[in-house]
Design a protein around this motif. Sequence first.
Motif, PDB file in Angstrom:
ATOM      1  N   GLU A   4      -5.542   1.869  -6.844  1.00 64.89           N
ATOM      2  CA  GLU A   4      -5.295   1.339  -5.497  1.00 64.89           C
ATOM      3  C   GLU A   4      -4.715   2.424  -4.588  1.00 64.89           C
ATOM      4  OE1 GLU A   4      -6.118  -1.681  -4.308  1.00 64.89           O
ATOM      5  OE2 GLU A   4      -6.978  -2.229  -6.248  1.00 64.89           O
ATOM      6  N   ASN A   9      -5.001   1.969  -0.451  1.00 61.33           N
ATOM      7  CA  ASN A   9      -4.415   0.644  -0.216  1.00 61.33           C
ATOM      8  C   ASN A   9      -2.898   0.751  -0.084  1.00 61.33           C
ATOM      9  OD1 ASN A   9      -6.760  -0.952  -0.178  1.00 61.33           O
ATOM     10  ND2 ASN A   9      -6.893  -0.803  -2.399  1.00 61.33           N
ATOM     11  N   ASN A  13      -0.536  -4.987  -0.424  1.00 59.64           N
ATOM     12  CA  ASN A  13      -1.856  -5.425  -0.894  1.00 59.64           C
ATOM     13  C   ASN A  13      -2.050  -5.123  -2.374  1.00 59.64           C
ATOM     14  OD1 ASN A  13      -2.602  -6.456   1.573  1.00 59.64           O
ATOM     15  ND2 ASN A  13      -3.666  -4.597   2.226  1.00 59.64           N
TER      16      ASN A  13
END
Length: 137
Positions: A4, A9, A13
């Motif tokens: 991620e 990101n 999230n």
Amino acid sequence: MLWEFQNGNNVANTAKKICDVIGEGVVSERTVRNWFVKFRSGDTSLQDEPKPGRSTDIDDHPLKVLVEQNPRQTTRELADKMGTSQTIVCRHLKKLGKVCKLGVWVSHALLEKNKADKMAIATSFLSVYRNEPLSID
């Protein structure tokens, strides 16, 4: 988390995605944030760093030897000798099956000899009772 992070990101999230997939409460945003800080510094290893302070794990054998040498030692004395905390010593004494009775560390489990002694005493009491029942006047 690394995946991620590498995909750009954000912390919130990432934490939400992990909890959605693995289960609610599995990871907090603070944990993800700490890992992202580590990744930003260029460290992408996925191993936790060793924590400073006293060891949380000790070898049971030296502790067992110390207790057998002097079963009247306190957990504080044992912790000082082992270089760890009283909590760790208590946990390992319990794991070794030791309990403190009248200030002496003894085995919690009865040995076969102890069981045989208890049986012999109970049998002798029973035979005395059968031969001479208690009379209450």
